[in-house]
Design a protein around this motif. Structure first.
Motif, short mmCIF file in Angstrom:
data_model
loop_
_atom_site.label_atom_id
_atom_site.label_comp_id
_atom_site.label_asym_id
_atom_site.label_seq_id
_atom_site.Cartn_x
_atom_site.Cartn_y
_atom_site.Cartn_z
N ALA A 191 0.82 -1.21 0.00
CA ALA A 191 0.00 0.00 0.00
C ALA A 191 0.86 1.26 0.00
O ALA A 191 0.58 2.23 -0.72
CB ALA A 191 -0.92 -0.01 1.21
N SER A 192 1.93 1.25 0.79
CA SER A 192 2.78 2.45 0.89
C SER A 192 3.44 2.78 -0.43
O SER A 192 3.83 3.93 -0.66
CB SER A 192 3.84 2.24 1.99
OG SER A 192 4.83 1.32 1.57
N LYS A 193 3.58 1.78 -1.31
CA LYS A 193 4.22 2.00 -2.60
C LYS A 193 3.23 1.99 -3.76
O LYS A 193 3.62 1.95 -4.93
CB LYS A 193 5.31 0.94 -2.83
CG LYS A 193 6.50 1.11 -1.87
CD LYS A 193 7.60 0.14 -2.18
CE LYS A 193 8.82 0.44 -1.33
NZ LYS A 193 9.42 1.78 -1.62
N GLY A 194 1.93 1.99 -3.44
CA GLY A 194 0.92 2.07 -4.49
C GLY A 194 0.78 0.82 -5.32
O GLY A 194 0.36 0.88 -6.48
N LEU A 195 1.13 -0.33 -4.74
CA LEU A 195 1.11 -1.60 -5.46
C LEU A 195 -0.11 -2.41 -5.07
O LEU A 195 -0.56 -2.38 -3.91
CB LEU A 195 2.37 -2.42 -5.13
CG LEU A 195 3.71 -1.70 -5.29
CD1 LEU A 195 4.84 -2.59 -4.77
CD2 LEU A 195 3.96 -1.33 -6.74
N GLY A 196 -0.66 -3.17 -6.01
CA GLY A 196 -1.68 -4.14 -5.66
C GLY A 196 -1.10 -5.20 -4.74
O GLY A 196 0.08 -5.56 -4.84
#
Length: 573
Positions: A191-196
């Motif tokens: 989540a912190s890196k914008g990844l699924g």
């Protein structure tokens, strides 16, 4: 809710002539069928050397074949192992972009760092560095997708000069990015890196809700994307087998599902494996109940499905194995928990091809219609809800870089790109002293790499050994990087024989090392002998060591941040 199918290409022993060819051919038929039936995704992993559990060592080849036999299903290329010992970042970017083009823009790129010793050891990846290697490679790959040319990287684990990495993907700015997750902390990292988040935890729907809520809270509040887009998605993996008769569904599916879980645990938890000789299928049949995969407690009863079962002290795994109504009810529970995608593992153990196809058809006929109509609406609602948060996240992300002027001649590079690699002779314009220093650093790094703390303590925990190391620092000093600094830096190094204190005094463009404390120490560094050796070998990043509590810094932090560059290292604080 979106639905996917998942492939490890499991092949339990005994192996027969032509069985692997049949396995891959059947899997392609299943993917083609899933595409016609309306499944949203096919996910294909990358694993190496994991006999019986996963024979999927070239997922890009399988997915390329699948792309030509399908029209709409998305191709989940994941997860791809990102430590550069497995895959150079440029090769990942090239393969993913090519697959995206030949599939008409249907690629999702899943990433991971690997954790089985069979794979890490096979490719020489150091376990305690794999997370930072994944992170460094992911950042490079994202830039390779969008920078034209890629402006290069001078990292701890990846070094590459400017190059135009081609082709560029069809999807802009790049395919959606994912991270394989098995614990809460990796879900929050995604989540912190914008990844699924691709969750392989075999978690109950009601337990998943807490993880989903936390994942989306981080997306909305503190995400800094690793790529140049945000992919807010939470997926779970479950074993699946459907039949109108519950007992028959269990008979067809539970042994394969249990072997999937058992063989996974064999490589990641409890197994001792002798390559080419260990028979996991035989061990599974003998030990399954003791390892949490008891067959006898998975019984028909038209009850609510549980992902994990526990009865009379025995554990087991069930998941989506049952009738269409039972599985639909389980899917509804995951939907209420906020899960965006369920990925079904059907090709497990010795599960038969025709049973997999029948199960896919029954799911599409009896379960999928209950969710398909509202899937698009849910996607739109989520996109609208997160639009402002995604916009804020992307503004936190550094934009693509412009590459500096960089001209490659037929004979070499304008600056040293791959020093020390056999067969490569870069045009090195650095001073002779600096080149000798780099040669010494490479030798030192090779000497430290792979050693235990005890070995490093024995090798460097003496006055003569430390004298050699600090003499090397004197030679490596770069006056231009000192920025006019005058004073001393002190190291307090704890070892089995007590604390060794050394300092380097910088004055008049020279660095002079000495044993003992310094009266004018502007910075004091406190660490153990093994940590010092790994920092000096560039195997451990100082900021990482500080965050992990392995390194304490006292004094002027601005000076501390320049210590590495002052002694010939890239600026990395």
């Amino acid at each position: 809710m979106r639905f996917g199918i998942f492939y490890e290409h499991q092949q339990p022993r005994p192996w027969e002539e032509g069985s692997t060819e049949r396995l891959l051919s059947d899997a392609l038929d299943q993917v083609e069928l899933a595409d016609r039936l309306g499944f949203d995704y096919v996910w294909e992993v990358e694993h190496h050397f994991l006999e019986e559990y996963s024979h999927s060592s070239a997922p890009e080849v399988f997915l390329a074949a699948a792309s030509q036999r399908t029209k709409r299903i998305r191709l989940g290329h994941g997860i791809v192992q990102l430590p550069p010992g497995f895959n150079h970042p440029a090769r990942v970017a090239e393969r993913a972009a090519t697959l995206d083009l030949i599939s008409g823009g249907r690629v999702d790129l899943g990433t991971g760092e690997a954790s089985s010793q069979a794979e890490l050891g096979g490719f020489g990846v150091i376990r305690d560095q794999k997370r930072e290697q994944w992170e460094e490679s992911l950042g490079a790959i994202a830039r390779m997708f969008v920078e034209e040319p890629f402006a290069g990287i001078e990292g701890q684990h990846v070094r590459m000069p400017p190059r135009n990495v081609m082709p560029k993907p069809k999807q802009k700015p790049h395919p959606p990015l994912w991270l394989a997750c098995s614990r809460r902390d990796t879900i929050l990292l995604a989540a912190s890196k914008g990844l699924g988040a691709l969750s392989f935890s075999f978690i109950e729907p009601e337990d998943a809700k807490e993880w989903v809520d936390q994942y989306y809270d981080v997306i909305e509040t503190s995400c800094v994307p690793a790529g140049f887009s945000v992919n807010p998605n939470f997926a779970v993996v479950l074993p699946m087998m459907l039949h109108e008769d519950e007992a028959e569904a269990i008979e067809r599916g539970v042994d394969g599902a249990h072997f999937f879980g058992y063989s996974l645990a064999h490589y990641y938890v409890f197994g001792e494996h002798e390559p080419g000789r260990t028979n996991i299928w035989e061990q599974f049949q003998r030990d399954r109940a003791d390892r949490g995969f008891a067959r006898e407690i998975v019984t028909p009863g038209n009850e609510t499905l549980g992902v994990k079962l526990l009865e009379q002290g025995l554990g087991s795994l069930r998941g989506a194995i049952g009738t269409p109504d039972q599985v639909a009810e389980l899917v509804e529970r995951f939907e209420r928990a906020g899960v965006d995608q369920i990925i079904f593992a059907l090709q497990t153990g010795h599960t038969r091809h025709e049973h997999i196809c029948e199960s896919l058809e029954l799911f599409a006929e009896r379960v999928m219609p209950r969710f398909a109509e509202r899937a698009d609406a849910v996607d739109r609602e989520r996109a609208e809800k997160l639009a402002a948060a995604v916009d804020r996240a992307l503004k936190r992300r550094e934009p693509p870089r412009a590459a500096p002027s960089y001209v490659i001649s037929p004979q070499g590079e304008p600056s040293p790109a791959y020093e020390g690699r056999e067969g490569v002779a870069p045009l090195d314009r650095a001073p002779v002293g600096a080149r000798l220093t780099r040669l010494t650093e490479r030798a030192f790094g090779s000497f430290v790499r792979g050693r235990s703390d005890r070995q490093l303590e024995r090798m460097f925990g003496t006055t003569p050994a430390l004298k050699l190391v600090f003499a090397g620092m004197e030679r490596a000093f770069v006056p231009e990087k000192a920025g006019g600094f005058k004073g001393s830096v002190q190291w307090d190094l704890r070892g089995a024989r007590g604390t060794h204190t050394w300092h380097v005094r910088i004055t008049d463009g020279r660095a002079v090392a000495g044993e003992g404390p310094a009266d004018d120490a502007r910075v004091k560094m406190r660490m153990t002998i093994p940590v010092f050796a790994r920092v000096m070998a560039r195997e451990l990043d100082p900021p990482r060591a500080m965050m992990d509590g392995k390194l304490r810094v006292e004094g002027d932090f601005a000076v501390a941040a320049q210590i590495g560059p002052m002694f010939g290292e890239p600026e990395r604080w």
